[in-house]
Write a protein that holds these residues in place. Structure first.
Motif, PDB file in Angstrom:
ATOM      1  N   GLU A   1      35.922  12.667  16.844  1.00 55.26           N
ATOM      2  CA  GLU A   1      37.343  12.285  16.904  1.00 55.26           C
ATOM      3  C   GLU A   1      37.534  10.772  16.809  1.00 55.26           C
ATOM      4  OE1 GLU A   1      39.594  15.454  19.662  1.00 55.26           O
ATOM      5  OE2 GLU A   1      37.862  14.520  20.645  1.00 55.26           O
TER       6      GLU A   1
ATOM      7  N   GLN B   1      43.786   9.153  19.203  1.00 53.69           N
ATOM      8  CA  GLN B   1      44.962   9.343  20.068  1.00 53.69           C
ATOM      9  C   GLN B   1      45.334  10.828  20.118  1.00 53.69           C
ATOM     10  OE1 GLN B   1      48.738   6.729  20.449  1.00 53.69           O
ATOM     11  NE2 GLN B   1      49.046   7.878  18.572  1.00 53.69           N
ATOM     12  N   LYS B   2      45.620  11.332  21.309  1.00 48.86           N
ATOM     13  CA  LYS B   2      46.163  12.695  21.420  1.00 48.86           C
ATOM     14  C   LYS B   2      47.021  12.828  22.670  1.00 48.86           C
ATOM     15  CE  LYS B   2      41.645  14.330  23.061  1.00 48.86           C
ATOM     16  NZ  LYS B   2      40.438  15.078  22.647  1.00 48.86           N
ATOM     17  N   ARG B   3      48.009  13.728  22.554  1.00 48.16           N
ATOM     18  CA  ARG B   3      48.916  13.990  23.672  1.00 48.16           C
ATOM     19  C   ARG B   3      48.452  15.272  24.335  1.00 48.16           C
ATOM     20  NH1 ARG B   3      54.570  12.516  24.624  1.00 48.16           N
ATOM     21  NH2 ARG B   3      55.707  14.205  25.633  1.00 48.16           N
ATOM     22  N   ILE B   4      48.148  15.201  25.626  1.00 48.01           N
ATOM     23  CA  ILE B   4      47.611  16.361  26.338  1.00 48.01           C
ATOM     24  C   ILE B   4      48.292  16.500  27.697  1.00 48.01           C
ATOM     25  CG2 ILE B   4      45.331  16.270  25.228  1.00 48.01           C
ATOM     26  CD1 ILE B   4      44.269  14.878  27.750  1.00 48.01           C
TER      27      ILE B   4
ATOM     28  N   GLN C   1      44.101   7.618  24.433  1.00 47.32           N
ATOM     29  CA  GLN C   1      43.822   6.913  23.185  1.00 47.32           C
ATOM     30  C   GLN C   1      42.629   5.984  23.342  1.00 47.32           C
ATOM     31  OE1 GLN C   1      47.681   4.089  24.270  1.00 47.32           O
ATOM     32  NE2 GLN C   1      47.790   5.305  22.432  1.00 47.32           N
TER      33      GLN C   1
END
Ligand code: GDP
Length: 140
Positions: free
Chosen positions: A137, A37-40, A75
């Motif tokens: 990742e 999961q990452k916020r971009i 995600q």
């Protein structure tokens, strides 16, 4: 049923309204595991490449503008039959048609600003996951 991985995106209408945690709870309650999961912040060009399959649709430009209008959370969800299960948890594209209890029924604002994206088949899931995440990742 086989364990699958699917690409999910929490869209700008939902990140704007601070709904990431509530949406993640829906995934986890359904047995989907958030394994990456990452916020971009997408550029319009990156959103356009992701949604290239919709290039000829009348809403394509509006969709790309929207996806680049605020941060998104990308995600990878994992679980038995994760691709179809996530589509069930998401609900129909148009929130007016979405079953009660689904993410789109509860949170989506319109057919365009509908809170979440989910891959629709194993082939698209593989391509979409690789668009946002490297193998390193994906920790399981
Ligand atoms: P999904 O797989 O349920 O997300 O639906 P589609 O693959 O058909 O469409 C992709 C995305 O394009 C949707 O999730 C919406 O954000 C957007 N979209 C679809 N139909 C419309 C429409 O009629 N108008 C607008 N503005 N956006 C739409």
């Amino acid at each position: 049923m086989a364990v699958e991985r699917t690409l999910s995106i929490i869209k700008p209408d939902a990140t704007n309204r601070n709904l990431t945690g509530k949406i993640n709870a829906k995934f986890e309650d359904a047995g989907l595991r958030i394994v990456a999961q990452k916020r971009i912040q997408l550029t319009k060009a990156q959103a356009g490449e992701f949604y290239a399959v919709h290039k000829e649709r009348p809403f394509y430009d509006e969709l790309c503008e929207f996806m680049a209008s605020a941060p998104v959370v990308v995600q990878v969800l994992e679980g038995e039959g994760a691709i179809a299960k996530n589509r069930d948890v998401m609900g129909a594209t148009n929130p007016a048609d979405a079953a009660p209890g689904t993410i789109r029924a509860e949170f989506a604002e319109s057919v365009g600003e509908n809170s979440v994206h989910g891959s629709d088949a194993p082939e698209t899931a593989a391509v979409e996951i690789a668009y946002f995440f490297s193998g390193l990742e994906l920790v399981g």
